[in-house]
Each structure stands twice: as C-alpha cells, then as structure tokens.
Design an enzyme around this catalytic site. Sequence first.
Site, PDB file in Angstrom:
ATOM      1  N   ARG A 166      40.227  16.096  35.486  1.00  9.46           N
ATOM      2  CA  ARG A 166      39.573  17.047  34.575  1.00  9.46           C
ATOM      3  C   ARG A 166      39.239  16.330  33.267  1.00  9.46           C
ATOM      4  O   ARG A 166      38.116  16.350  32.813  1.00  9.46           O
ATOM      5  CB  ARG A 166      40.493  18.240  34.317  1.00  9.46           C
ATOM      6  N   ASP A 195      39.490  15.421  41.848  1.00 11.60           N
ATOM      7  CA  ASP A 195      39.310  16.878  41.851  1.00 11.60           C
ATOM      8  C   ASP A 195      37.825  17.180  41.894  1.00 11.60           C
ATOM      9  O   ASP A 195      36.994  16.268  41.953  1.00 11.60           O
ATOM     10  CB  ASP A 195      40.011  17.543  40.656  1.00 11.60           C
ATOM     11  N   HIS A 269      39.284  20.854  46.526  1.00 14.47           N
ATOM     12  CA  HIS A 269      39.333  20.217  45.199  1.00 14.47           C
ATOM     13  C   HIS A 269      38.689  18.844  45.226  1.00 14.47           C
ATOM     14  O   HIS A 269      39.194  17.890  44.628  1.00 14.47           O
ATOM     15  CB  HIS A 269      40.789  20.084  44.717  1.00 14.47           C
ATOM     16  N   GLU A 337      45.097  25.141  47.411  1.00 10.48           N
ATOM     17  CA  GLU A 337      43.977  26.030  47.094  1.00 10.48           C
ATOM     18  C   GLU A 337      42.724  25.761  47.922  1.00 10.48           C
ATOM     19  O   GLU A 337      41.614  25.742  47.396  1.00 10.48           O
ATOM     20  CB  GLU A 337      43.648  25.916  45.592  1.00 10.48           C
ATOM     21  N   TYR A 429      54.090  23.702  33.987  1.00  8.11           N
ATOM     22  CA  TYR A 429      52.656  23.422  33.885  1.00  8.11           C
ATOM     23  C   TYR A 429      52.298  23.439  32.406  1.00  8.11           C
ATOM     24  O   TYR A 429      52.171  24.477  31.784  1.00  8.11           O
ATOM     25  CB  TYR A 429      51.844  24.474  34.646  1.00  8.11           C
TER      26      TYR A 429
HETATM   27  C1  ACM Z   1      47.751  23.252  41.706  1.00 11.96           C
HETATM   28  O1  ACM Z   1      48.079  23.588  40.568  1.00 11.96           O
HETATM   29  N1  ACM Z   1      46.642  23.735  42.239  1.00 11.96           N
HETATM   30  C2  ACM Z   1      48.556  22.351  42.485  1.00 11.96           C
END
Ligand code: ACM
Length: 766
Positions: A166, A195, A269, A337, A429
């Site tokens: 990112r 990503d 991703h 995801e 996180y």
């Molecule tokens: C994640 O935060 N999608 C691993």
Amino acid sequence: MKRQLITTFAVAVCCSLFSWAAALPVIPAPALVTEGEGYFEFDGSTKFAVENVEQLDVARLFTSRFGESAGFVPAIEIGGDGDVVFATDATLPAEGYKLDVSTGGISIKAADTAGFFYALQTLRQLLPAAIDGSEYAPGTRWQVPVMQVEDSPRFGYRSLMVDVARYFMPKNELLKLIDIAAMLKINKLHLHLVDDTGWRIEIKRYPKLMQVGAWRMHRDEVFPARPNQRPGEVPNEGGFYTQGDIREIVAYAADRQIEVIPEIEMPAHTSSSLAAYPELACPVVDKPITVLPGGGGKNTQIIYCAGNDSVFAFLQNVLDEVMALFPSKYMHLGGDEAVKTYWGICPRCKARMEAEHIDNLEDMQGYFMKRMSDYVRSKGKIPMGWDELTNHELPEGMVIYGWRGFGEAATKAAAQGHKFIMTPARVLYFIRYQGPQWFEPYTYFGNITLKDVYEYEPIRQNWKPEYADLLMGVQASMWTEFCRSEADVHHQLFPRLLAAAEVAWCSRGEKDWQGFLHRADAVLPHLQAMGIEYARSMYNIDHKLTPVGDGKVQVEMSCIRPDVEIRYTTDGTDPVAKSKLYKEPFKVKKATVVKAVTFRGGEQMGQVLTLDVAFNKATGREVTSNVANDYVLTNGLRGSDRHSDFEWAGWYAKDGSFVLDLGKRTSIKRIVLGCINNSSMGVHIPAEIKLSVSSDNKTFKPLATKAYSHEEVFRTRTAIEDAVFDGLSASARYVKVEFTNPGKCPKGDFKEGQDTWVYFDEVIVE
Ligand code: ACM
Ligand code: ZN
C-alpha cells in the site's frame, strides 16, 4: 567467598525482582533484574573480548554506535581479556542472556548469538539516548547501571509485519525500522510484498510485474475513496525492491537477529500481478485489470483463475525466485479475503471443480492453497497463510495467522495440530486509531490504544491447553493503506510497537501499565534520537458526554496515562497549568465550551480537546432505540465527519427508529437530524425519514416526512448532511424518528452491492 556472593545474588533476585523488573528502563522488560551501586562507563579504552566471529559481528554493531555520538569506538578482540567479556553458556535458553554489570566490567553469557545480541540491546537502551543519534554529544557519560540481569523470551516468534504494497516503503526506511525492531528484541519481519495496490519485489522471469504491477495512479483521496485507474491514465506512483535490495534487507535484518518472511498473496489481493499478466485472471473478467490506487470496489474480486494451470506455473516460478532470495524457512502465501465471484462463473474454474470433484468455492480455494503449499513444502519450506485458510481443509504443515477479530479462527487450525501466530485486527493491527480520533490522522475502524496493546494476552482462557503449545508467538501488523510517508508509518507504529514487543517477549504475569509507561518514556528518546516522531496520542483526552435525562449533560473525560492531570476551562480559553483540575464527571445545563488538556509537572502534554456542548430542547433528554450508544443523539455534541468517532449512532442494513422523550409537552417548530455520508465506507443518509409525535408514547401522529432521491442518497463524498425539518407546528412530549435504509450500494459505487449504514449524531429540536 564466591559461593557466598552467588547465594546473596540468588536471594536478591527473588526479593527485588518485581520492582526492579518494572523499574529498569528497558523494553521489553527483562525477566529478572537485581540492582547494584554505581555504573560501568564506556570510554575510548573499553575493550570487548569475544569468543568467535559471530560474536565479533554482534559486538561491532554495538560498538560502532559510539562512533558518531561519543567520538570513540571500543575495541573488540577474539580471545584475551576485556572489560566487556562474552562467554557462551549452553545451559541458557535460546535467545536468552545473563548480564552482570559491575563498575569494573561487564560479563555477558548466552547460549547463542541472538542472546549476546539481546544483552547488548538491553545495554543500548540503558545508555544515554544520544547513543542512537548521529550527533556528537561531548560531555555525555556513557554509563550503564551496575546490575545483574537474567532474561529470555516468552515466544520464539516476535514479529512486525510491514505492508509495503500500500505504501511502498523505500529501502532505507525499512532498514531503520529493522534496527528499531531489533532494539525491541523483535526477531521476525513479515513483508507483505504483494497486494492490489502494487507488486514490490523484482522477479526476473516476469518483467511486467515491475514494469506494470509496481505502479498505480496517485490519488489525493484517502484510501477507500480513491477512484480506480481510468482509461488513458498512466500510473505514476509506486516502486519495487530489486533482488539486490532484498538481499541487502535480508542481510541487514540477519545481522540484527531478524528473519525476514516474504508474503506473496494468492489467490486474491493481487490486481498488481493481474494487471501485468491479465491472462492469469478468469477469462470471464470483462473489464480492464489495473493496479488499484485504493479500495478498488468490485475490482478486488478479480483474482487468479483456479482453473488455469498457467497460474500455478507462474506462481511456482515466482516462488522459486522469492524462496531463493529469503533464507527464512517460512513462505507466506496470503490466502485472505478471496471473493470468488468469478470462479463461480468461469468455465475453466468450473471444469477444474468437476475434474477434482470439488463442490463449493471455499474448497476450490482449499485446492488452490494446497497445490501451492505442497509446492512450498516440496522445496523444504514451511507454508504460512491467513486464517481464512481454516474455511476449508487446511493444507498440510500450514502455519496460520489469526487476524480476524481477536484471531480466534486460528484456534480451528490449532485444533487440527497446526502451529499458529496471533495478529488480531482488534489489538495488533496498527492501522487503527490509537487515541481520541479527533486528533488522529484519518484511518479505518475503531481504536487500539497503547494500553490495549500492552494489556493484550494472546492465550485466551477458553483455549484448550494444547493450543498454547502450538502458538508460536505474536505479530504487530502495520497495514499502510493510509500512509503516504515515513512519518505516517512512524506515527502509527510508535509507541505501540513497544507494547507489542513486550507482549511478545515478557512472560505472562501481572501487567504494570504505569511501570510500562515509565520504561517507555525512557526508551522513546532513543527513537527520537533516530529521528522518529512517535505519536503522543497517549496524552490526549477521551470524552463521553451523556444526557442525564433532565435536560443536563454529564461531561466525563479520561486519559489512558494515569500520571497526568486533566485541566479544563469553560470560558472558551485554552487551559493552562493552573486551570481547574478535572477530578470527576460534572454536569452542564446550558451551552458550554469545555476545553481540556493534560498536564504533567506543569507542562502541557497533549492536545487541547474542545467540547462545544450546544443546548436545544432535546439536549440532555432520553432516547430509546435498539442501538447501544443512542445517548450520543442528545448529548449536545456534534460528531466529526468521521462516523467512527464515537459521536455517531449507527444502524446497519435495516430500517430503524428511535423515540425522543422531551420530558414534558414541548412546542416544536424545527427539527434537525445530523446525518452523514461517507460513500467510500458504505455510509449514507436514509432514503426516507418520518417524524411523528405523541403525548403518551403510545399513539403517534405524523408530523413530517422527507424523502431523498437515489442520487442524493448515494452521492460520492464524505460530508455531514443534516436533515432539516423547518416550519413545523406541534406540541408534544415524544418525537419518533423512523427512517428507511437506502438498501444496497448501486452499480459503480465504491461499495457496489454492499449493504449500507445509516448514522445520526444529534437530534436538534427548536
Ligand atoms: C488481512 O488483514 N486481510 C490479512
Ligand atoms: Zn477461472
């Protein structure tokens, strides 16, 4: 004599262990510390005596620190005598060390090189912070206290993840982070190299990964609001690490006892690689594939085709180059995801499912991940993946990272005997806010304070005992969607990384929050000396304003630091050290501007919090609804344009209502409802609002209705959009607000097809 000394030492360890462990300004806190008298001082004549080349390298990293700041560099010799003496002691635990500092010298014992390295990190933190700077600091006494330390880590896996996809972090910024992580005794760096937003590692066999995959369109908007690349636009932001860069990063980290673990995302991703090689996506994808500048909307559903063998060949070739570059025994394969919309309609994927007797899309991901993880294992490495891999049969030997919520899905892997790592989004996180949101740079979701991180205990009470044996450790994950600079990353990481390091290293036991803060205060100047601007969010004030029900509002303020005073004013001026001391919640019954800030020892520590409490007929009155924080609707305080700032009450995916009790029959001429639109987060104003009034809270009479067009509801922007009902004429005690959820976000919207939130921050009755 010697025996006597040892006995005294043992007793001293037992008796003074707790207070000293808390007091020695080192992070993570060493396990056992005994105090002594005086100091050992490093100077130009200090000599290190080590046993071998590995120790020499470790010692040199330490001694070279003195060069610029002290103007001398202690000598190091293999064998012989010295003031600082290294001696291997195979009985000590891995990565552990014993440090004995006297006025005349220092003895360091460890079983391995890492142990010697960590002993020196402890000394590094105890030296004046200038040791970590590059400025000559004449007159500084380079002293460490006389003490004995016995220390070893709780977990063998103590990690920092950096998302370089990112925010593409220039190599030198990454090296600086490695150095700080090492000082905190972190021993793993997980690099999220791929990503939708960029491919960050040179793969010689596939040049378009670097020519195309590494570049996206710069957008000024915050991450979720960034439009995808438009036809004709030429990507202008990004970069990648060359294989030479990677070798340098890996070697730099290895010198600091850090193993770098690469992550190559699959099957999702990865718009970056698919933009470069679109033939690897399902052939049914009917739009251009581009590297995504931000959230990406439905484009994130474009993933590798699981029915195409070329995809597996491509990934194997990529992994061959990656695994050759990273000596780590681990290879992270992502797996999170993955939206499988295209797999469900792709003829190739369907053919694969038929041939392999796979009857659902989750198991199709299981097939994909197993095939790749078998490949990784065939190369002698251990595959790793995110906790979505527990949604299907787990590939053999796969190590799982628990991330969703509190990471509990990882225990599904543990129940099957898999090793796992905890990096729960709710605690570790560091993309999330770390303090009162009005002071923080814009980011996602809720708050994770320094205290939340410090108090985290990864082993949960409801776990089976064998899960704890499979837990390898913990990881702080630095997702960088909202970062645009090194300073942005530092703000999110520090000081929270200090707390995470402590969770990873220190044994389970009583937490001492104040003790931790004292130690953090001593270590943070080392970061400052390295040019790091850490966040001071821990000094900012949280507020909670609650309607008391009688037209008054209670003002409650708090700060996570117990060692500060909150001083406040109510006359609009900025508080000073002598302003009124906040001791307990107080009530206000008329328009008041409360300004508050933290002080310590007369010095202002945080930022000034302004609470502009406005009064109308609804303020301080009771609201009844089915959401927990509906008190915000009548607390006199407007929310900011961040619907997550705890001043907004939200309803998701359904119609809603609330009833306001004005306390007595009241004349009503105007009602304003504070609404908000944050299209990039699926937050919209209601499709329709109906007001009705009642005198008994049973029979309601319609008062007014407001309907919004589809275009008005789904405007692309972030803004407070009040619903204003003018020209009313009513007299009633109860007001009911009923609203219609606007339904799913329309085609072309950031959140196309997703359910919507409706939020209100205030009801204003005039
Ligand atoms: C994640 O935060 N999608 C691993
Ligand atoms: Zn397909």
